[in-house]
Design an enzyme around this catalytic site. Structure first.
Site, short mmCIF file in Angstrom:
data_model
loop_
_atom_site.label_atom_id
_atom_site.label_comp_id
_atom_site.label_asym_id
_atom_site.label_seq_id
_atom_site.Cartn_x
_atom_site.Cartn_y
_atom_site.Cartn_z
N HIS A 98 0.02 17.72 27.70
CA HIS A 98 1.39 16.73 27.85
C HIS A 98 2.50 17.54 26.87
CE1 HIS A 98 -0.30 13.93 30.46
NE2 HIS A 98 -1.16 13.27 29.49
N HIS B 160 -6.11 17.21 25.73
CA HIS B 160 -5.25 16.49 27.01
C HIS B 160 -4.09 16.10 26.54
CE1 HIS B 160 -5.23 12.96 29.80
NE2 HIS B 160 -4.23 12.63 28.91
N GLU B 161 -3.81 15.78 25.25
CA GLU B 161 -2.57 15.46 24.62
C GLU B 161 -1.70 16.73 24.45
OE1 GLU B 161 -1.45 12.65 25.10
OE2 GLU B 161 -3.33 11.55 25.20
#
Length: 274
Positions: free
Chosen positions: A64, A60-61
């Site tokens: 980003h 997820h990170e």
């Protein structure tokens, strides 16, 4: 600095962290143990879900950071955000303790971790929105990858015999399928929560670039409390019921129409009660 040294530095900035490899190894080993019936199935499900959740946090990170890199923030590599190391994303409390605590207490996928994007380096409102959207989209993809095999019956294991509190465990709900379903449900819940247009969550990051400067300034003081407000609401039975109805509806879109799989998965996850 020479060109060769610069290339070496960039390579190190993007080298996958040993921490991530350990998480993947734990995920794979626990999945094999649960499917084959080796050891304590309940503890195996716990390890599978916790390691799987941490893997999803890393991805997820990373999404980003990678999107920010292509958007113009070249500093994310030096910060370690491209190494898939969860220790680089946030403090231990937000990234490890609180997410696992919320899973234990209520089976909710708490959005954890964070990457510091230098937004001033990124030009264009669409790029800013895509950076915020990248993380929740990863959760949706992982959720689909976990739920589709369960709905298709690919993880059924009729040859596995297991007792549960003196009763024969129903083979229709193979422990690994239940673990996949519960982890998949957590991914969907995390994606839905993250997409809420609430300050402090990715959903607000998607719409923020399109708001007027005056509106952004008036909302900014409330950003640190947005997530707390959401979870305070989720403790209300009526709101919680609506939320899980929505999560269930999304999981059905991926073929998992039997909610008992996720329910049994959560039951197995709580090994300390078994």
């Amino acid at each position: 600095m020479t060109f060769a040294a610069t290339q070496r530095s960039r390579s190190e900035d993007r080298r996958i962290s040993p921490v991530f490899w350990v998480l993947l190894a734990t995920l794979g080993t626990s999945a094999w143990a649960v499917y084959s019936g080796y050891g304590n199935a309940s503890f195996g499900v716990f390890l599978f879900v916790v390691s799987g959740w941490m893997v999803s946090l890393c991805l997820h990170e990373y999404a980003h950071a990678r999107t920010a890199l292509h958007g113009g923030d070249i500093t994310v590599g030096a910060k370690g955000y491209l190494t898939l190391n969860p220790l680089k994303y946030a403090n231990v409390l937000l990234s490890f303790v609180l997410p696992i605590l919320f899973v234990i207490l209520g089976g909710i996928g708490l959005p954890g971790g964070s990457v510091w994007i230098e937004r001033s380096r990124i030009q264009g409102r669409l790029k800013h929105s895509l950076i915020s959207a990248a993380g929740p989209l990863v959760n949706l993809v992982i959720g689909a990858a976990l739920l589709i095999p369960v709905g298709a019956g690919w993880l059924d294991n009729p040859g596995l015999s297991m007792e549960w509190h003196g009763f024969e465990w129903p083979w229709r709900y193979a422990p690994l399928a239940c673990a996949f379903a519960f982890l998949g449900q957590l991914q969907i819940s995390a994606a839905i929560l993250n997409l809420l247009p609430v300050p402090g969550l990715d959903g607000y990051g998607i719409v923020e670039p399109w708001l007027s400067y005056r509106t952004r300034r008036s909302i900014e003081p409330f950003a640190p409390y947005g997530m707390l407000a959401v979870f305070a609401l989720l403790w209300q039975p009526e709101v919680r019921h609506v939320f899980f109805d929505l999560v269930s509806a999304v999981t059905h879109l991926f073929g998992m129409t039997d909610d008992n799989f996720a329910g049994y998965g959560q039951l197995l996850f709580r090994f300390w009660e078994n």
